[in-house]
Enzyme design. Structure first.
Site, mmCIF file in Angstrom:
data_model
loop_
_atom_site.group_PDB
_atom_site.id
_atom_site.type_symbol
_atom_site.label_atom_id
_atom_site.label_comp_id
_atom_site.label_asym_id
_atom_site.label_seq_id
_atom_site.Cartn_x
_atom_site.Cartn_y
_atom_site.Cartn_z
ATOM 1 N N CYS A 115 0.813 -1.224 0.000
ATOM 2 C CA CYS A 115 0.000 0.000 0.000
ATOM 3 C C CYS A 115 0.845 1.271 0.000
ATOM 4 O O CYS A 115 0.347 2.347 -0.337
ATOM 5 C CB CYS A 115 -0.954 0.002 1.188
ATOM 6 S SG CYS A 115 -2.089 -1.388 1.145
ATOM 7 N N HIS A 252 -3.176 7.359 2.006
ATOM 8 C CA HIS A 252 -3.611 6.053 1.514
ATOM 9 C C HIS A 252 -4.981 5.749 2.115
ATOM 10 O O HIS A 252 -5.219 5.996 3.285
ATOM 11 C CB HIS A 252 -2.589 4.987 1.923
ATOM 12 C CG HIS A 252 -3.092 3.600 1.735
ATOM 13 N ND1 HIS A 252 -3.614 3.167 0.535
ATOM 14 C CD2 HIS A 252 -3.182 2.546 2.592
ATOM 15 C CE1 HIS A 252 -3.988 1.903 0.663
ATOM 16 N NE2 HIS A 252 -3.741 1.510 1.895
ATOM 17 N N ASN A 282 -10.073 -0.042 -0.349
ATOM 18 C CA ASN A 282 -8.603 0.028 -0.312
ATOM 19 C C ASN A 282 -8.053 -0.577 -1.607
ATOM 20 O O ASN A 282 -8.146 -1.786 -1.817
ATOM 21 C CB ASN A 282 -8.109 -0.749 0.921
ATOM 22 C CG ASN A 282 -6.594 -0.706 1.080
ATOM 23 O OD1 ASN A 282 -5.866 -0.320 0.172
ATOM 24 N ND2 ASN A 282 -6.121 -1.122 2.234
#
Ligand code: UT7
Length: 325
Positions: A115, A252, A282
């Site tokens: 990520c 993020h 996500n």
């Protein structure tokens, strides 16, 4: 004396067509829209079609970013793709995207920091530009996490989605003050001792198959709030910029509660935070460039504004970048 900076001159995003709502997931596994929304802020996610690969998403986002920059593939001399879900073990997905864009010179490679991948890829491209090894760079974050999810594990499968975002960087020489545009700072960190907190239980050298994502959610959450605020504070200190000057905080997108906690710690109100978690879920390395592209396209990010990016992901890895737009 002039200072060389990497300036963002184009952004692009791409999401697959298919939207999967929380209610749809609740028909397949023991979960509810209420649980997912209240614990994460996620209302839906986009899922790639059968046969639609990470490179396909990346190519679409990259084309849009090149259009936005009024450039073509042949103008680019460095392509860095952040992904943990490459089309194949090798070659790099970047080379598949490179071919589709008609880019025949320069370098193309993947960066793998889960990520945090986009921040790592951006820092890599920025350093190539600052070192004079590239004039123009295309940085892509592209993922098909739907392919590495255990769709029977409700603690992880409801959290992720597919997508891609891209940014074109161009070298510009300026006075080098924080008022001049370009990337002002990047800070990267990793701590492999936390491997077991977030990993995929497979791979070419271990099991020979791709494997599935495994996560100790509560532990990652704890590290998320703490490390994301710290890495932004580190960047503000290094650049001498106070948090009040941040125009857009683009973290993020893993969990609305992590984003809220981090922005609260930094003293930033919700009006300065770009949030896409509700619609995109996500998307790992794609989440930041997707959010940046959205906020640039709808006119929220204006020339001269201060944009702060930050992420935390498997590894653990984490990092931040400050850009003057
Ligand atoms: O992208 C990089 C990194 N990833 C992250 O940043 C994710 C970080 N972690 C998180 O976002 C959160 O920890 C989660 C969203 C994963 C979980 O939220 P939580 O508030 O930490 O929940 P929990 O894991 O403590 O679980 C609470 C309860 C458990 O039930 P019991 O043990 O209390 O009976 C879980 O079994 O919620 C249950 N649960 C669910 N219930 C309905 C877990 N997943 C689900 C689900 N639907 N999908």
């Amino acid at each position: 004396m002039t200072t060389r900076r990497s300036c963002a001159v184009g952004t692009g995003a791409y999401l697959p067509e298919r939207v999967v709502t929380n209610d749809e997931l609740a028909k397949r596994i023991d979960t509810s829209d209420e649980w997912i929304t209240s614990r994460t802020g996620i209302r839906q996610r986009y899922i790639a079609a059968d046969g639609e690969l990470t490179s396909d998403l990346g190519i679409a986002a990259a084309r849009r970013a090149l259009d936005d920059a009024s450039m073509t593939g042949s103008d680019i001399d460095l392509l860095v793709v952040a992904t943990s879900t490459p089309d194949e073990t090798f070659p790099a997905t970047a080379t598949v995207i490179q071919k589709a864009l008609g880019m025949t010179r320069g370098a193309a490679f993947d960066v793998q920091a889960v990520c945090s991948g986009f921040v790592y890829a951006l820092a890599t491209a920025d350093n190539f530009i600052k070192a004079g090894q590239a004039e123009t760079a295309l940085v892509v974050g592209a993922e098909t996490f739907s392919r590495i999810l255990d769709w029977t594990d409700r603690t992880t499968c409801v959290l992720f989605g597919d997508g891609a975002g891209a940014m074109v960087l161009r070298a510009e020489d300026g006075a080098g003050t924080t008022a001049d545009r370009g990337i002002l700072s990047t800070h990267l960190h990793a701590d492999g001792r936390y491997h077991d907190m977030l990993y995929v239980d497979g791979g070419p050298s271990s099991t020979g198959s791709a494997g599935y994502l495994r996560m100790q959610g509560r532990e990652v959450f704890r590290h998320g709030v703490e490390k994301m605020a710290a890495v932004v504070e580190e960047a503000l200190e290094a650049t001498g910029l106070p948090a009040e000057q941040i125009d857009w905080f683009i973290p993020h997108q893993a969990n609305k509660r992590i984003i809220d906690g981090t922005s609260r710690k930094l003293g930033l109100g919700p009006e300065r935070v770009v949030m896409t978690i509700d619609r995109h879920a996500n998307t790992s390395a794609a989440s930041i460039p997707l959010a940046v592209a959205e906020a640039a396209a709808d006119g929220r990010i204006q020339a001269g504004q201060l944009v702060v990016l930050e992420a935390l992901g498997g590894g653990l890895t984490w990092g931040s970048a400050i850009l003057r737009w």
